[in-house]
Design an enzyme around this catalytic site. Structure first.
Site, PDB file in Angstrom:
ATOM      1  N   ASP A 225       0.826  -1.217   0.000  1.00  0.00           N
ATOM      2  CA  ASP A 225       0.000   0.000   0.000  1.00  0.00           C
ATOM      3  C   ASP A 225       0.858   1.264   0.000  1.00  0.00           C
ATOM      4  OD1 ASP A 225       0.859  -0.134   2.608  1.00  0.00           O
ATOM      5  OD2 ASP A 225      -1.139  -0.113   3.514  1.00  0.00           O
ATOM      6  N   SER A 226       2.192   1.097   0.068  1.00  0.00           N
ATOM      7  CA  SER A 226       3.083   2.251  -0.130  1.00  0.00           C
ATOM      8  C   SER A 226       2.844   2.863  -1.503  1.00  0.00           C
ATOM      9  CB  SER A 226       4.554   1.835   0.008  1.00  0.00           C
ATOM     10  OG  SER A 226       4.866   0.828  -0.922  1.00  0.00           O
TER      11      SER A 226
ATOM     12  N   ASP B 253      -1.055  -6.020  -0.430  1.00  0.00           N
ATOM     13  CA  ASP B 253      -1.419  -5.481   0.878  1.00  0.00           C
ATOM     14  C   ASP B 253      -2.923  -5.383   1.011  1.00  0.00           C
ATOM     15  OD1 ASP B 253       0.404  -4.871   2.879  1.00  0.00           O
ATOM     16  OD2 ASP B 253       1.175  -3.136   1.800  1.00  0.00           O
TER      17      ASP B 253
ATOM     18  N   LYS C  12      -1.097  -9.287   2.693  1.00  0.00           N
ATOM     19  CA  LYS C  12      -0.308  -8.854   3.857  1.00  0.00           C
ATOM     20  C   LYS C  12      -1.185  -7.984   4.747  1.00  0.00           C
ATOM     21  CE  LYS C  12       3.308  -5.849   3.538  1.00  0.00           C
ATOM     22  NZ  LYS C  12       2.764  -4.703   4.291  1.00  0.00           N
TER      23      LYS C  12
ATOM     24  N   GLU D  77      -1.114  -5.673   8.425  1.00  0.00           N
ATOM     25  CA  GLU D  77      -0.245  -5.020   9.418  1.00  0.00           C
ATOM     26  C   GLU D  77      -0.761  -5.244  10.848  1.00  0.00           C
ATOM     27  OE1 GLU D  77       0.325  -0.845   8.635  1.00  0.00           O
ATOM     28  OE2 GLU D  77       1.021  -1.215   6.595  1.00  0.00           O
TER      29      GLU D  77
ATOM     30  N   GLU E  90       9.623  -4.181   9.857  1.00  0.00           N
ATOM     31  CA  GLU E  90       9.991  -2.869   9.303  1.00  0.00           C
ATOM     32  C   GLU E  90      10.555  -1.958  10.390  1.00  0.00           C
ATOM     33  OE1 GLU E  90       7.023  -1.002   6.819  1.00  0.00           O
ATOM     34  OE2 GLU E  90       8.206   0.850   6.649  1.00  0.00           O
TER      35      GLU E  90
HETATM   36  O1  KIV Z   1       3.535  -1.126   1.481  1.00  0.00           O
HETATM   37  C1  KIV Z   1       4.699  -1.524   1.389  1.00  0.00           C
HETATM   38  O2  KIV Z   1       5.419  -1.247   0.427  1.00  0.00           O
HETATM   39  C2  KIV Z   1       5.237  -2.312   2.477  1.00  0.00           C
HETATM   40  C3  KIV Z   1       6.717  -2.494   2.538  1.00  0.00           C
HETATM   41  C4  KIV Z   1       7.333  -1.312   3.194  1.00  0.00           C
HETATM   42  C5  KIV Z   1       7.102  -3.739   3.223  1.00  0.00           C
HETATM   43  O3  KIV Z   1       4.514  -2.743   3.314  1.00  0.00           O
END
Ligand code: KIV
Length: 257
Positions: free
Chosen positions: A42-43, A86, A116, A118, A185
């Site tokens: 989600d970055s 994510d 993924k 968090e 992280e």
């Molecule tokens: O969203 C993302 O790119 C991430 C990485 C920083 C692991 O979660």
């Protein structure tokens, strides 16, 4: 490759290398770099869509971008990197039923083979457990968790003994729940080392030192494409300056033609 295959890397002491991607060009570059795993993180909200945080990203956004990434892959299907997407903010924080539905939507509408999530608060543990029991592999994410930046800040985690103990407990819990890997992280190297030694599932670090079982980087950070670089991810080239200078030269030369 299936998510569960990653544990073999750890058993063989073979590093897992992962990059993020957000569209077909970055997907293609990541695949051609021979990474094991492509994270549609989600970055992308920040590095590709110009938001100040990851919070505005939606389920539809992650599905759209995951599909763009896989369209950039050119290798035979069996040789392509594993895609993990994510789960955006609010797709898993509002209860187990919604979380299973949204994780399922990602898996059903894309080539991602895992999601993924968090954090590991008790509510999130329940959600992760349900998603896994419904047949969807989950990668955990501890330490700096950008979706919680309003509470935790965009800063290194695990600095106090209390916080270190919590992260270790949470890592063990995520393994017990059935996560196939955990992103660590921006935590101290030695904390990551201890977690890496304790768990039998792989740890994949970003700003967590060299002892993790693998490394993941936000590709735009690694290539120096952003104005604001996180301090724990030094770029390998000054991509933005390089591209900008070349394009400026081209613009100037075209003006003279
Ligand atoms: O969203 C993302 O790119 C991430 C990485 C920083 C692991 O979660």
């Amino acid at each position: 490759m299936l998510p569960s295959d990653l544990v073999k890397y750890k058993e063989k002491n073979q590093k897992i290398i992962a990059l993020t991607a957000w569209d077909s060009i970055s997907g293609s570059i990541a695949e051609q770099s021979n990474v094991d795993l492509v994270l549609v993180g989600d970055s992308l909200a920040m590095v590709c869509l110009g938001y100040q945080s990851t919070l505005p990203l939606t389920l539809e956004n992650i599905i759209y971008h995951t599909n763009a990434v896989s369209r950039g892959f050119k290798k035979r299907f069996e040789e392509q990197p594993l895609i993990v997407s994510d789960m955006p903010f609010l797709t898993y924080q509002c209860g187990e039923d919604k979380a299973v539905e949204y994780a399922g939507r990602i898996i059903q509408s894309t080539y991602a083979k895992a999601v993924k999530v968090e954090g590991a608060e008790p509510e999130i543990q329940k959600v992760i457990s349900r998603i896994i029991r419904m047949g969807i592999p989950v990668m955990g994410h501890l330490g700096l968790t950008p979706q919680s930046y309003l509470n935790l800040g965009f800063k290194k985690q695990g600095e106090s003994i209390e916080s270190q103990e919590r992260i270790k407990r949470e890592a063990c819990k995520l393994e017990k729940l059935g996560c196939f890997a955990i992103v660590l992280e921006h935590i101290p190297d030695l904390l990551a080392k201890e977690i890496q030694n304790t768990l039998s599932i792989p740890t994949i670090g970003i700003g967590a030192g060299k002892y993790c079982d693998g490394q993941v980087r936000v590709t735009a950070d690694l290539l120096g494409l952003n104005d604001d670089q996180p301090p724990f991810c030094p770029p390998i080239i000054q991509g933005k300056n390089l591209l900008k200078d070349k394009l400026k030269q081209w613009v100037e030369s075209e003006r003279l033609n």
